[in-house]
Design a protein around this motif. Structure first.
Motif, PDB file in Angstrom:
ATOM      1  N   GLN A   1       0.876  -0.909   0.084  1.00  0.00           N
ATOM      2  CA  GLN A   1       0.045  -0.056   0.179  1.00  0.00           C
ATOM      3  C   GLN A   1       0.975   1.185  -0.074  1.00  0.00           C
ATOM      4  O   GLN A   1       1.801   1.502   0.672  1.00  0.00           O
ATOM      5  N   VAL A   2       0.646   2.193  -1.023  1.00  0.00           N
ATOM      6  CA  VAL A   2       1.438   3.372  -1.086  1.00  0.00           C
ATOM      7  C   VAL A   2       0.950   4.189   0.128  1.00  0.00           C
ATOM      8  O   VAL A   2       0.008   4.149   0.475  1.00  0.00           O
TER       9      VAL A   2
ATOM     10  N   THR B   1      10.144   1.704  -2.682  1.00  0.00           N
ATOM     11  CA  THR B   1       9.746   2.859  -2.197  1.00  0.00           C
ATOM     12  C   THR B   1       8.793   3.865  -3.045  1.00  0.00           C
ATOM     13  O   THR B   1       8.820   3.237  -4.416  1.00  0.00           O
ATOM     14  N   ALA B   2       8.005   4.467  -2.616  1.00  0.00           N
ATOM     15  CA  ALA B   2       7.020   5.280  -3.471  1.00  0.00           C
ATOM     16  C   ALA B   2       6.647   6.410  -2.726  1.00  0.00           C
ATOM     17  O   ALA B   2       6.870   6.690  -1.341  1.00  0.00           O
ATOM     18  N   PHE B   3       6.217   7.473  -3.483  1.00  0.00           N
ATOM     19  CA  PHE B   3       5.683   8.615  -2.943  1.00  0.00           C
ATOM     20  C   PHE B   3       4.518   9.336  -3.944  1.00  0.00           C
ATOM     21  O   PHE B   3       4.604   8.805  -5.086  1.00  0.00           O
ATOM     22  N   CYS B   4       3.692   9.997  -3.602  1.00  0.00           N
ATOM     23  CA  CYS B   4       2.495  10.475  -4.251  1.00  0.00           C
ATOM     24  C   CYS B   4       2.579  12.187  -4.045  1.00  0.00           C
ATOM     25  O   CYS B   4       3.366  12.509  -3.362  1.00  0.00           O
ATOM     26  N   GLY B   5       2.161  12.588  -4.995  1.00  0.00           N
ATOM     27  CA  GLY B   5       1.925  14.004  -5.100  1.00  0.00           C
ATOM     28  C   GLY B   5       0.385  14.380  -5.795  1.00  0.00           C
ATOM     29  O   GLY B   5      -0.102  13.780  -6.377  1.00  0.00           O
TER      30      GLY B   5
ATOM     31  N   ASP C   1      -2.845  20.875  -8.701  1.00  0.00           N
ATOM     32  CA  ASP C   1      -3.737  21.449  -9.083  1.00  0.00           C
ATOM     33  C   ASP C   1      -2.981  22.703 -10.137  1.00  0.00           C
ATOM     34  O   ASP C   1      -2.794  22.486 -11.342  1.00  0.00           O
ATOM     35  N   GLN C   2      -2.481  23.684  -9.289  1.00  0.00           N
ATOM     36  CA  GLN C   2      -1.694  24.596 -10.254  1.00  0.00           C
ATOM     37  C   GLN C   2      -0.024  24.308 -10.242  1.00  0.00           C
ATOM     38  O   GLN C   2       0.386  24.410 -11.291  1.00  0.00           O
ATOM     39  N   TYR C   3       0.516  23.620  -8.958  1.00  0.00           N
ATOM     40  CA  TYR C   3       1.679  23.065  -9.060  1.00  0.00           C
ATOM     41  C   TYR C   3       1.632  21.636  -8.421  1.00  0.00           C
ATOM     42  O   TYR C   3       0.626  21.246  -7.807  1.00  0.00           O
ATOM     43  N   MET C   4       2.779  20.960  -8.681  1.00  0.00           N
ATOM     44  CA  MET C   4       2.990  19.767  -8.224  1.00  0.00           C
ATOM     45  C   MET C   4       3.449  19.686  -6.627  1.00  0.00           C
ATOM     46  O   MET C   4       4.241  20.371  -6.546  1.00  0.00           O
ATOM     47  N   ARG C   5       2.663  19.077  -5.908  1.00  0.00           N
ATOM     48  CA  ARG C   5       3.046  18.991  -4.396  1.00  0.00           C
ATOM     49  C   ARG C   5       3.297  17.672  -4.011  1.00  0.00           C
ATOM     50  O   ARG C   5       2.627  16.732  -4.098  1.00  0.00           O
ATOM     51  N   TRP C   6       4.763  17.173  -3.899  1.00  0.00           N
ATOM     52  CA  TRP C   6       4.985  15.777  -3.392  1.00  0.00           C
ATOM     53  C   TRP C   6       5.110  15.384  -1.940  1.00  0.00           C
ATOM     54  O   TRP C   6       5.467  16.390  -1.060  1.00  0.00           O
ATOM     55  N   GLY C   7       4.451  14.374  -1.520  1.00  0.00           N
ATOM     56  CA  GLY C   7       4.607  13.859  -0.372  1.00  0.00           C
ATOM     57  C   GLY C   7       6.102  13.229   0.059  1.00  0.00           C
ATOM     58  O   GLY C   7       6.900  12.994  -0.865  1.00  0.00           O
ATOM     59  N   PRO C   8       6.310  12.723   1.143  1.00  0.00           N
ATOM     60  CA  PRO C   8       7.426  12.041   1.560  1.00  0.00           C
ATOM     61  C   PRO C   8       7.631  10.725   0.853  1.00  0.00           C
ATOM     62  O   PRO C   8       6.582  10.010   0.327  1.00  0.00           O
ATOM     63  N   SER C   9       8.737  10.393   0.719  1.00  0.00           N
ATOM     64  CA  SER C   9       9.156   9.073   0.201  1.00  0.00           C
ATOM     65  C   SER C   9       8.988   7.858   1.182  1.00  0.00           C
ATOM     66  O   SER C   9       9.647   8.015   2.348  1.00  0.00           O
ATOM     67  N   ILE C  10       8.165   6.827   1.115  1.00  0.00           N
ATOM     68  CA  ILE C  10       8.047   6.032   2.030  1.00  0.00           C
ATOM     69  C   ILE C  10       8.547   4.483   1.566  1.00  0.00           C
ATOM     70  O   ILE C  10       8.038   3.986   0.446  1.00  0.00           O
TER      71      ILE C  10
END
Length: 696
Positions: free
Chosen positions: A51-52, A367-371, A374-383
C-alpha cells in the motif's frame, strides 16, 4: 531467513525486488522478488503487493513455489496479469490473471494455454479497457519436431528452423488468440498506440543475437492493416512509448555502434523519419552530455532516467511538458509512474512514483511517494514499502566516496569509487588493504549500492575488512558520448591506463596500502583483470607498433616499452574474461560488438594486421616477467556463449606453461550470468579465500 546462516549464504538467498508497477489510482504497488541464487532445477519468484504510503506494508501475493513474474495492472486496478510456469514448473509458460479483491494464492487462472512451453518474452495490456493483451512468444514445437528431438534426430543447420518470436493478440474474455504478424521476422518489442487502436512493434530479420538492424512496424487492429514505419541501423533499448504523434525509443547516439551513449529518439507516425531528441538536462549540469539509462511508459507520457557521473534523475515527459520527479545519488534499478484523474479538470491530479533503490547501507527495497497537482505539483514524503533486507542486518560498508583522477590540465580523468569496510569512515581512511574491482560492460557505471557487481563480491569482501576501489574507466556510462566512444577499437588501452591511474591516485592519497592490492572483475572486468595481472600495473609508453619490428624482435620491443610502478597487484580474480579478442570474435554470440571493441574482426583484417593483439592478454604472456605476474584465480561458466570458457582455458594453459600459480575453476551449466545457488556461494567464498591468502 535464519540470521545464524553464514553471511554469504544470506546474501545469495536475499529476495531481490524487480518489475515494480504502481496501480492506476496510485494506491498500491505490485512487484516480484527472487534470490540471486536458484535452489533446485527451477527458478522461483514471488509476487508482492504494498500500500502506497504505508511503511513496510509489502506482503506476498503468491506462494513462491512457481516462477511468478512481471506483474501488470489491469486498467481497473482490481486485478493483475503476470507470467508463470504454474502448470509445469520450469517447463510451461502462460499469462495468468489474479483478482486482488480478497484473492489469495491459488485463485490465479490462466489466460493463455497453461501447458504451452515456449517462453512469453513480453506482453502489454490494452491500456483503456483491458479487453486485449498483445504478447510475444515463439510457436510451440510441432509433433514432428518433438519426435526428432526425442529420437536424437536433431541436426541443426544455421539459418534453418529459426525460432521466431511471433506477435499475438489475446481476447481476454474469450481466451481466443490471434497471430497478428505472419512474416518470418523475430519480434522483440511492442507497445499499444496512444488511442489503443493499434500496436507498434519492433522486429529483426532473425533471432540471431548479433542481428543489429531493426524494423519498426505498426498494425491497425480494426482492419489488420500493416504499415512499415522505418528501418533503424542499430539496437534499441528499453520500452517503446507512444504519444499522440510519435513513437519514442532509446538507442545509441551513434546508432550503428555498440560503443556509444544511449539517447532518446522520436519517430513520427506520418513521416517515418526518426530524429534524436535532446531530453531534459540534469539539474545543475545543463552543459554536460549525459546518458539516458531507461524509459518507461506512463499516463499519456513517458518517464526517462538520466545519469551523469553518480547522479540519477527521473523526468516525466508529456506531449508539451517536462516535470522533474526525483534526483538521487543512489542508483534506481526500476521505476514506474502514474497520473490519476489527469483527464478530469474538476479534480486535482494524483501522481504516484514507485522505484526500486538501495544504497551501500541497505540492499534494494521498493519505495514510493505521491503528489497532487492543481496549479503546482506537491510531492509527499518517500516511504519504503518493503523490508527484504531485514535478513542482512550487517552493515559491511563504512562509507563510500567518489573522486576524479587527475590526468593533467584539461584531461577528462576517470572517476574512482572507494568503498570502505565496516567501521571505517571517510575521516579514518588510511592505507587500507584493497581489492580493485573492475565493472563489466564496458558501458555501465559503478553504482553506489549494496551490490554493485550483482554477485555480492563487494559486501562479502567489505565484511572481511577490505576496501574496494572501482574505476569508471573509458567506455563507461554516465559520462557522455565522447567517454563512451573511447572503448571503440581501443579496448585494453585507455581503459587499462585509467585503472592504473585510479590506483595511483588512491595510493598517492594514502587511502589504500600499496603492498596489499588484489585486482578482480567479471566479463569486461575479468578481461581487464587478466591484463592487469599480465602487465601488473605497468603501462606502455607509448603502445608499440608491431609492424615496425622483425617478428623475432617484437617481444623484446614490447617488453621494454612498459614502465614500472611503485606498487604491484598481489593477486588477480578473473571471472568470465577475455584472453584473446580474435578468438572471442570468432566464437562469441555477439561478434559485431566484440569486433568493434577489439578494432576489427579477423575476416575483415589483413594477415599482417596484428593490432587486436595489443589488447589480448594471452599474447603478452610470452614477454611477461614471471616474477611480476601474481597468482591468479580464474572463474568461468562452462555454458558461457557470450565469452566461451575456452578463453579461460587458454589463459590457464599459459599460466601452467610459465609456472605461474593459477587456480582454474569452471562451473557446469552456468552461462555468462551465474544462476545456481551452490555455484554463487562457492564463487563468492572462493574469492574471499583467495584475497585473504594474498593480502591477509
Amino acid at each position: 531467513m535464519e540470521l545464524s546462516a553464514p553471511f554469504i549464504h544470506r546474501l545469495v538467498d536475499l529476495q531481490r525486488p524487480g518489475g515494480v508497477r504502481i496501480s492506476p489510482t496510485a494506491s498500491h504497488v505490485v512487484y516480484h522478488t527472487s534470490p540471486l541464487g536458484r535452489r533446485g532445477e527451477h527458478t522461483k519468484s514471488t509476487l508482492w503487493i504494498a500500500q502506497v504510503g504505508a511503511e513496510h506494508s509489502a506482503r506476498p501475493l503468491t506462494s513462491g513455489l512457481y516462477n511468478d513474474r512481471s506483474p501488470r495492472w489491469m486498467p481497473t486496478g482490481h486485478s493483475i496479469v503476470f507470467i508463470s510456469d504454474r502448470a509445469s514448473p520450469g517447463k510451461s509458460c502462460a499469462l495468468y490473471c489474479l483478482n486482488l479483491e480478497g484473492a489469495a494464492d491459488g485463485e490465479a487462472y490462466p489466460l493463455t494455454p497453461a501447458e504451452n512451453e515456449k517462453a512469453i518474452d513480453r506482453f502489454e495490456i490494452e491500456p483503456r479497457t483491458g479487453k486485449f493483451i498483445a504478447y510475444i512468444s515463439p510457436d510451440e514445437d510441432s509433433a514432428e519436431k518433438k519426435r526428432r528431438n526425442r529420437d536424437g534426430d536433431d541436426a541443426q543447420v544455421y539459418g534453418q528452423d529459426w525460432e521466431y518470436n511471433r506477435l499475438r493478440l489475446l481476447h481476454v474474455s474469450t481466451g481466443a488468440v490471434q497471430h497478428l504478424y505472419a512474416e518470418s521476422r523475430h519480434v522483440s518489442q511492442l507497445t499499444w498506440t496512444y488511442d489503443s487502436s493499434g500496436i507498434v512493434f519492433l522486429s529483426r530479420e532473425t533471432p540471431d543475437p548479433d542481428e543489429m538492424r531493426v524494423r519498426f512496424s505498426s498494425i491497425l487492429l480494426s482492419t489488420r492493416q500493416m504499415s512499415h514505419l522505418c528501418d533503424f541501423p542499430g539496437p534499441v533499448y528499453g520500452e517503446l512509448c507512444c504519444d499522440s504523434s510519435h513513437l519514442n525509443f532509446l538507442a545509441g547516439k551513434t546508432p550503428h555502434s555498440s560503443c556509444t551513449s544511449v539517447k532518446p529518439y522520436a519517430l513520427p507516425y506520418m513521416t517515418g523519419q526518426w530524429t534524436r531528441l535532446d531530453p531534459p538536462k540534469l539539474h545543475g549540469h545543463d552543459s554536460v552530455d549525459y546518458c539516458v539509462e531507461d524509459m518507461v511508459k506512463a499516463s499519456y507520457g513517458r518517464v526517462v532516467k538520466c545519469a551523469y557521473n553518480m547522479e540519477t534523475q527521473l523526468f516525466f515527459l508529456g506531449d508539451s511538458s517536462v516535470m522533474p520527479l526525483m534526483q538521487r545519488r543512489s542508483p534506481i534499478s526500476g521505476f514506474d509512474f502514474v497520473i490519476h484523474n489527469h483527464l478530469d479538470s474538476s479534480l486535482a491530479s494524483v501522481a504516484g512514483v514507485a522505484i526500486i533503490e538501495g544504497n551501500t547501507k541497505h540492499p534494494n527495497e521498493v519505495t514510493a511517494f505521491c503528489g497532487t497537482r492543481d496549479q503546482y505539483m506537491r510531492w509527499g514524503p518517500s516511504i519504503t514499502l518493503s523490508n527484504h533486507g531485514a535478513s542482512i542486518p550487517e552493515r559491511p560498508f563504512g562509507s563510500c566516496f567518489t573522486f576524479q583522477t587527475n590526468l593533467g590540465p584539461g584531461a577528462d580523468g576517470p572517476l574512482g569509487v572507494l568503498f570502505t569496510p565496516k567501521g571505517v569512515t571517510f575521516e579514518r581512511v588510511q592505507k587500507l588493504p584493497c581489492v580493485v574491482l573492475i565493472h563489466g560492460g564496458p558501458y555501465v557505471r559503478t553504482p553506489l549500492s549494496f551490490d554493485p557487481n550483482q554477485k555480492y563480491w563487494y559486501p562479502a569482501l567489505a565484511n572481511q575488512g577490505y576496501a574496494i576501489l572501482s574505476p569508471d574507466y573509458s567506455g563507461s556510462s554516465g559520462r557522455g558520448e565522447v567517454y563512451a566512444a573511447r572503448a571503440r577499437g581501443s579496448i585494453g588501452t585507455r581503459d587499462y591506463d585509467d585503472i592504473i591511474a585510479t590506483v595511483d591516485e588512491a595510493v598517492g592519497k594514502g587511502w589504500i596500502d600499496k603492498d596489499r592490492l588484489v585486482v578482480g572483475g567479471f566479463s569486461t572486468g575479468g578481461f581487464l583483470s587478466y591484463l592487469c595481472a599480465t602487465r601488473n600495473g605497468r603501462r606502455q609508453q607509448p603502445p608499440v607498433d608491431r609492424t615496425m619490428f622483425k617478428p623475432e624482435d617484437v617481444d623484446e620491443a614490447v617488453a621494454g616499452s612498459f614502465e614500472d610502478r611503485s606498487w604491484v597487484f598481489k593477486g588477480a580474480v578473473c571471472g568470465a574474461g577475455v584472453s584473446d579478442w580474435d578468438m572471442l570474435t570468432m566464437s562469441t554470440e555477439a561478434p559485431t560488438f566484440d569486433a568493434e571493441l577489439a578494432g576489427g574482426a579477423p575476416w575483415a583484417m589483413s594477415k599482417s594486421d596484428l593490432s587486436t593483439r595489443n589488447a589480448s592478454p594471452i599474447w603478452e604472456m610470452s614477454y611477461a616477467r614471471n616474477e611480476d605476474v601474481p597468482p591468479i584465480l580464474i572463474l568461468h561458466g562452462r555454458e558461457d556463449r557470450r565469452v566461451p570458457w575456452t578463453q579461460a582455458l587458454a589463459y590457464s594453459r599459459a599460466c601452467r606453461a610459465k609456472g605461474i600459480p593459477c587456480e582454474f575453476v569452471t562451473y557446469p551449466r552456468e552461462g555468462h550470468t551465474f544462476k545456481e545457488r551452490a555455484h554463487l556461494i562457492d564463487m563468492c567464498e572462493r574469492v574471499v579465500r583467495f584475497v585473504e591468502s594474498r593480502i591477509g
